[in-house]
Design an enzyme around this catalytic site. Structure first.
Site, mmCIF file in Angstrom:
data_model
loop_
_atom_site.group_PDB
_atom_site.id
_atom_site.type_symbol
_atom_site.label_atom_id
_atom_site.label_comp_id
_atom_site.label_asym_id
_atom_site.label_seq_id
_atom_site.Cartn_x
_atom_site.Cartn_y
_atom_site.Cartn_z
ATOM 1 N N ASP A 149 -4.658 37.240 -14.764
ATOM 2 C CA ASP A 149 -5.411 36.715 -13.808
ATOM 3 C C ASP A 149 -6.878 36.338 -14.252
ATOM 4 O OD1 ASP A 149 -6.302 35.096 -11.379
ATOM 5 O OD2 ASP A 149 -6.877 37.154 -10.610
ATOM 6 N N GLU A 191 0.858 39.950 -11.037
ATOM 7 C CA GLU A 191 -0.337 39.696 -11.342
ATOM 8 C C GLU A 191 -1.069 40.836 -11.819
ATOM 9 O OE1 GLU A 191 -3.037 36.695 -9.161
ATOM 10 O OE2 GLU A 191 -3.793 38.599 -8.454
ATOM 11 N N LYS A 233 0.009 25.029 -5.128
ATOM 12 C CA LYS A 233 -1.143 24.411 -4.772
ATOM 13 C C LYS A 233 -0.670 22.925 -4.520
ATOM 14 C CE LYS A 233 -4.247 27.809 -6.760
ATOM 15 N NZ LYS A 233 -5.555 28.215 -7.403
ATOM 16 N N ARG A 265 0.806 -1.331 0.021
ATOM 17 C CA ARG A 265 -0.054 -0.057 0.123
ATOM 18 C C ARG A 265 0.904 1.383 0.024
ATOM 19 N NH1 ARG A 265 -2.992 1.678 -2.541
ATOM 20 N NH2 ARG A 265 -3.647 -0.125 -2.805
#
Length: 296
Positions: free
Chosen positions: A232, A211, A144, A109
């Site tokens: 953006d 940005e 992220k 696993r």
């Protein structure tokens, strides 16, 4: 552990892998170990398994399978039959392991958790890369990522044909709207002022990116000489205007599209002429690739 030709992790990636594997084995085994295997399986039982693909995808994480069993039981023998970054079809045999049955069961696993997760990222990345093929755009990851997994998840993006954005907050400047709001409440301070302030305080080889969310902001930013500008959540028609404006005012500045990028719209974004498309989905939402231990 047998000597095999494995794809090379960067030293920092290998260090992170070893640390995560230790943690994974500790939380799985606790202080009592694998009580199911030790109860049912004779200590001298030997066996072999093949890691096979149940779905098509792109591999990433095979070096971690070797590292799992190096920590768990170095007597396990591993034969790699594929390479990270290669596409596999259902039924393909990726690797074969042989040795004590208890060790193979105990490590199954943990090895698959790493391999299926990283291969899922590589597989999704390859879909995005294929979707923009023939354009000038490259696919990049974001920050992220799962804590502790960042370097490995970014490695998986590379296996899928994508490229890595900045590693963290420490290696590039990316000025976002919240930075601007916290930097100054003086309405006379502009985006250009922020870019110049950042550039004056970091080494010349550090990338400075800002940005923007409108063509007006882009016009303000370009004269200050950022290395890149992140567009953006702009719709593709506005991105085309942004590319034309950049070409006119500062052709050396790279444009990056970000926000709301999906497989359905990434091609239209790439065709606007931007050089970079960053996709958070690659690391925060990629489904695991279905791989399995098949006992021989």
């Amino acid at each position: 552990m047998s000597t095999v030709d494995l794809p090379q992790l960067l030293p920092a990636e290998r260090t992170d892998a070893e640390r995560l594997i230790r943690l994974a084995l500790e939380e799985d085994l606790g202080t009592a170990g694998d009580i199911t295997s030790t109860t049912l399986i004779p200590a001298d039982a030997q066996g072999a398994v093949q890691i096979t693909a149940r779905r098509a995808g792109v591999l990433a994480g095979l070096p971690l399978v070797a590292l799992v069993f190096e920590q768990l039981d170095p007597s396990v023998q591993l034969e790699i039959r594929a390479s990270d970054g290669t596409a596999v079809r259902p039924g393909a045999v990726i690797a074969e392991l042989s040795g004590p049955v208890r060790s193979l069961l105990t490590g199954e696993r943990t090895a698959l958790n790493f391999l299926t997760h990283l291969s899922g990222i590589a597989s999704l990345t390859r879909q995005f890369v294929d979707a923009v093929a023939g354009t000038r755009a490259v696919i990049l990851d974001t920050r992220k990522t799962l804590p502790g997994y960042r370097r490995l998840q970014k490695y998986a993006v590379r296996c899928g044909g994508g490229r890595n954005h900045r590693q963290g907050l420490f290696d590039a400047v990316l000025i976002k709207d919240n930075h601007l709001a916290a930097w100054s409440t003086d309405p006379a301070h502009t985006l250009a002022d922020a870019i110049r302030a950042a550039r004056s305080r970091v080494p010349s080889d550090v990338t400075v990116e800002i940005e923007v969310d409108s063509l007006t902001q882009l016009r303000e930013a370009l004269p200050a000489g950022p290395d890149m500008v992140l567009l953006d959540n702009m719709p593709p028609p506005e991105m085309r205007e942004a590319v034309a404006l950049r070409n006119q005012m500062a052709p050396g500045v790279l444009l990056e599209a970000s926000g709301g990028v999906t497989l359905a719209n990434v091609r239209s974004i790439a065709e606007t002429g931007v050089e970079r498309i960053s996709v958070g989905t690659l690391t925060h939402s990629a489904p695991a690739l279905d791989l399995a231990f098949d006992w021989r």
